[in-house]
Design a protein around this motif. Sequence first.
Motif, PDB file in Angstrom:
ATOM      1  N   VAL A   1      -5.878   1.314   4.302  1.00  0.00           N
ATOM      2  CA  VAL A   1      -6.277   2.616   3.780  1.00  0.00           C
ATOM      3  C   VAL A   1      -5.129   3.594   4.009  1.00  0.00           C
ATOM      4  CG1 VAL A   1      -8.716   2.152   4.250  1.00  0.00           C
ATOM      5  CG2 VAL A   1      -7.315   3.318   5.977  1.00  0.00           C
ATOM      6  N   THR A   2      -5.289   4.809   3.487  1.00  0.00           N
ATOM      7  CA  THR A   2      -4.350   5.875   3.810  1.00  0.00           C
ATOM      8  C   THR A   2      -5.055   6.903   4.684  1.00  0.00           C
ATOM      9  OG1 THR A   2      -4.871   7.065   1.762  1.00  0.00           O
ATOM     10  CG2 THR A   2      -2.962   5.587   1.727  1.00  0.00           C
ATOM     11  N   VAL A   3      -4.333   7.405   5.673  1.00  0.00           N
ATOM     12  CA  VAL A   3      -4.852   8.413   6.589  1.00  0.00           C
ATOM     13  C   VAL A   3      -3.835   9.540   6.673  1.00  0.00           C
ATOM     14  CG1 VAL A   3      -6.135   6.719   7.934  1.00  0.00           C
ATOM     15  CG2 VAL A   3      -3.803   7.303   8.604  1.00  0.00           C
ATOM     16  N   SER A   4      -4.252  10.660   7.169  1.00  0.00           N
ATOM     17  CA  SER A   4      -3.342  11.790   7.345  1.00  0.00           C
ATOM     18  C   SER A   4      -2.318  11.483   8.432  1.00  0.00           C
ATOM     19  CB  SER A   4      -4.152  13.040   7.708  1.00  0.00           C
ATOM     20  OG  SER A   4      -3.328  14.050   8.226  1.00  0.00           O
ATOM     21  N   ILE A   5      -1.042  11.766   8.151  1.00  0.00           N
ATOM     22  CA  ILE A   5      -0.021  11.608   9.190  1.00  0.00           C
ATOM     23  C   ILE A   5      -0.344  12.511  10.372  1.00  0.00           C
ATOM     24  CG2 ILE A   5       2.415  11.961   9.759  1.00  0.00           C
ATOM     25  CD1 ILE A   5       3.140  11.182   6.931  1.00  0.00           C
TER      26      ILE A   5
ATOM     27  N   ALA B   1       0.827  -1.211   0.000  1.00  0.00           N
ATOM     28  CA  ALA B   1       0.000   0.000   0.000  1.00  0.00           C
ATOM     29  C   ALA B   1       0.862   1.260   0.000  1.00  0.00           C
ATOM     30  CB  ALA B   1      -0.929   0.001   1.210  1.00  0.00           C
ATOM     31  N   ALA B   2       1.974   1.233   0.730  1.00  0.00           N
ATOM     32  CA  ALA B   2       2.860   2.402   0.760  1.00  0.00           C
ATOM     33  C   ALA B   2       3.492   2.642  -0.601  1.00  0.00           C
ATOM     34  CB  ALA B   2       3.943   2.209   1.817  1.00  0.00           C
ATOM     35  N   ALA B   3       3.869   1.566  -1.285  1.00  0.00           N
ATOM     36  CA  ALA B   3       4.448   1.712  -2.621  1.00  0.00           C
ATOM     37  C   ALA B   3       3.434   2.300  -3.591  1.00  0.00           C
ATOM     38  CB  ALA B   3       4.945   0.356  -3.122  1.00  0.00           C
TER      39      ALA B   3
END
Length: 392
Positions: free
Chosen positions: A337-341, A315-317
């Motif tokens: 999923v992606t979330v805000s840092i 997912a990070a890639a």
Amino acid sequence: MADLLPRSLPRRIGLLTGGGDCPGLNAVIRAFTRTARGRHGVVVVGIEDGFEGLLEGRMRELDYNEVAGLIGEGGTVLGTTNKGDPWHFPVTAADGTVEIHDVSARMLARLREAALDALVVVGGDGSMHIAQRFVALGVPVVGVPKTIDNDLSATDTTFGFDTAVSIVSEAIDRLTTTASSHHRVMVIEVMGRYAGWIALAGGMAGAADTILIPEVPFGWESVFRHVRQRALRGRRFSIVCVAEGTKLPDGGEVLRGIDRRRTDAKQLGGVGAVIARQIEEATGLETRVTVLGHLQRGGTPTAYDRLLATRFGVAAADAACRGDSGVMVALRGTDIVTVSIADAISTLRTVPPDHPWVHAARAVGTRFGDEPVPTGDAADRGDDARGADPAR
């Protein structure tokens, strides 16, 4: 602030691991490299020893051969350090004293010199705070949550936690046989600076009799009474699992030192020894302490952590290669999923005192040191707040 690195789709991405080592880091490195190169045709540049290696320009390209077979290896082939905060960077002076410098500008220059289009940071709360500061300077950054403490918000769990819990529960199993054979109280100190997830989960899985965590203040007499009552009822041993960041009843922390080279200078440790000494003095029962320490970080990751780390790496890639920035991959339910840092570091993920695990532990007779101590007639009869102590 204007972006300091190009915002076209990245062709060269830097990857680093920061903070303490953790089972599953190599699985992330493997998955990220294979996905970025194979699916997106992007060059992956491994940065050695975290942000310290970035400052010193110690980098190398990662290929399929270098990451082959890494999924089950502990540690990180890139190396790591928890003393490389660019805004709090330790420099040893000629006289041996440690001075703290801001070297962030030099690190930004290194990023440009290495022609990196984006940076992927695999780390815990401290590393994510650094990542967010780079984002504020215009550097495209994607984060991957890594901490055995499981204390990062915005993700249901972090890789490494399952392995640490397995190690703790197995250690308790082994110490229980010694405790029961010698009729001792055994205190097991585990990691958990500000969150007690490892002590809670490991203690439950190992059937600890008492679990002490930072989020639930405890009283001495409650702990002593439970140990005494077990002995009176024929349970001639007790297991106490305590997180290293647990505060004493007077609110004090137990420290083993101060390290100014680290952003969080406090070096926690020793609370287990304090608790063991107090139990022995108050009850007269032989009490020993075992500090699991870095055993919880080392060794091969569990199958669960290998799977989660692989999914995070993929997912990070994908996120970095499509140009996302300021996001961290996270587990929500069964989805990645992606979330805000910024959201991920807004608050530490600590154990709620009413968490279902706490309720379950209390239901099976585990104590947390906050139970009321009977007084008067009830104390004379030896009554416990919840009746007879069940067998483990």
